[in-house]
Design a protein around this motif. Sequence first.
Motif, mmCIF file in Angstrom:
data_model
loop_
_atom_site.group_PDB
_atom_site.id
_atom_site.type_symbol
_atom_site.label_atom_id
_atom_site.label_comp_id
_atom_site.label_asym_id
_atom_site.label_seq_id
_atom_site.Cartn_x
_atom_site.Cartn_y
_atom_site.Cartn_z
ATOM 1 N N UNK A 172 1.507 4.500 0.158
ATOM 2 C CA UNK A 172 1.235 3.249 0.545
ATOM 3 C C UNK A 172 2.415 2.685 1.241
ATOM 4 N N UNK A 173 2.087 1.880 2.400
ATOM 5 C CA UNK A 173 3.075 1.067 3.101
ATOM 6 C C UNK A 173 2.673 -0.445 2.922
ATOM 7 N N UNK A 174 3.740 -1.377 2.891
ATOM 8 C CA UNK A 174 3.643 -2.798 2.360
ATOM 9 C C UNK A 174 4.317 -3.381 3.745
ATOM 10 N N UNK A 175 3.531 -4.792 3.543
ATOM 11 C CA UNK A 175 4.063 -5.752 4.461
ATOM 12 C C UNK A 175 4.277 -7.135 3.972
ATOM 13 N N UNK A 176 5.391 -7.324 3.562
ATOM 14 C CA UNK A 176 5.690 -8.619 2.791
ATOM 15 C C UNK A 176 5.737 -9.716 3.700
ATOM 16 N N UNK A 177 4.918 -10.743 3.633
ATOM 17 C CA UNK A 177 4.971 -11.846 4.678
ATOM 18 C C UNK A 177 5.539 -13.062 3.885
ATOM 19 N N UNK A 178 6.395 -13.641 4.314
ATOM 20 C CA UNK A 178 6.999 -14.920 3.720
ATOM 21 C C UNK A 178 7.038 -15.970 4.763
ATOM 22 N N UNK A 179 7.338 -17.246 4.470
ATOM 23 C CA UNK A 179 7.154 -18.470 5.356
ATOM 24 C C UNK A 179 5.853 -18.578 6.308
ATOM 25 N N UNK A 180 4.869 -18.133 5.757
ATOM 26 C CA UNK A 180 3.629 -18.024 6.689
ATOM 27 C C UNK A 180 3.403 -19.372 7.396
ATOM 28 N N UNK A 181 3.012 -19.253 8.641
ATOM 29 C CA UNK A 181 2.644 -20.259 9.481
ATOM 30 C C UNK A 181 1.323 -20.252 9.974
ATOM 31 N N UNK A 182 0.593 -21.425 10.451
ATOM 32 C CA UNK A 182 -0.738 -21.221 10.795
ATOM 33 C C UNK A 182 -0.905 -20.149 11.946
ATOM 34 N N UNK A 183 -0.026 -20.242 12.894
ATOM 35 C CA UNK A 183 0.087 -19.069 14.109
ATOM 36 C C UNK A 183 -0.055 -17.877 13.419
ATOM 37 N N UNK A 184 0.429 -17.483 12.137
ATOM 38 C CA UNK A 184 0.170 -15.971 11.704
ATOM 39 C C UNK A 184 -1.281 -15.680 11.293
ATOM 40 N N UNK A 185 -2.194 -16.727 11.400
ATOM 41 C CA UNK A 185 -3.609 -16.461 11.148
ATOM 42 C C UNK A 185 -4.025 -15.558 12.069
ATOM 43 N N UNK A 186 -4.689 -14.114 11.628
ATOM 44 C CA UNK A 186 -5.192 -12.976 12.524
ATOM 45 C C UNK A 186 -5.668 -11.914 11.468
ATOM 46 N N UNK A 187 -6.537 -11.139 11.923
ATOM 47 C CA UNK A 187 -6.793 -9.784 11.340
ATOM 48 C C UNK A 187 -5.382 -9.044 11.375
ATOM 49 N N UNK A 188 -5.013 -8.371 10.409
ATOM 50 C CA UNK A 188 -3.887 -7.606 10.315
ATOM 51 C C UNK A 188 -4.270 -5.989 9.931
ATOM 52 N N UNK A 189 -3.625 -5.204 10.820
ATOM 53 C CA UNK A 189 -3.846 -3.788 10.835
ATOM 54 C C UNK A 189 -2.696 -2.970 10.500
ATOM 55 N N UNK A 190 -2.898 -1.945 9.985
ATOM 56 C CA UNK A 190 -2.013 -0.875 9.790
ATOM 57 C C UNK A 190 -2.344 0.473 10.595
ATOM 58 N N UNK A 191 -1.317 1.349 10.949
ATOM 59 C CA UNK A 191 -1.863 2.306 11.863
ATOM 60 C C UNK A 191 -0.554 3.390 11.539
ATOM 61 N N UNK A 192 -1.052 4.628 12.011
ATOM 62 C CA UNK A 192 -0.035 5.604 11.783
ATOM 63 C C UNK A 192 0.228 6.324 12.896
#
Length: 128
Positions: free
Chosen positions: A77-97
């Motif tokens: 598993x790979x993680x993405x820790x997201x802090x200090x989130x902003x309204x402009x971070x709103x999106x669909x998030x994808x991981x890829x290899x």
Amino acid sequence: QVQLVESGGGLVQPGGSLRLSCEASGFSLDTYTIGWFRQAPGKEREGLSATNIEGSTLYAASVKGRFAISRDGAKNTVYLQMNSLRPEDTAVYFCAAAPYPAIATMAGRIPELPFNVWGQGTQVTVSS
């Protein structure tokens, strides 16, 4: 079956945090460079971060200092820790290899081309 499954998205208030997970099945993430991307409505998909097989990392300027990518080989598993989130971070998030030990940025951006296995995406909404 080679597959990536993202989880951990949701609704969060501005300034909040989320941790996204990307679990692989059918192959080992240990031999792939893994990236996180996002796509907001009406915008192009944006590369956010990548980690190569030796653990070094890349970040887009828009998230550097706020987001952190990490691997857990035991959990594949790979993680993405997201802090200090902003309204402009709103999106669909994808991981890829990407089947390469490492990738390089192109014109300062994380390219999509090397990545040939993609997850289905998870929605992140930052709103009060």
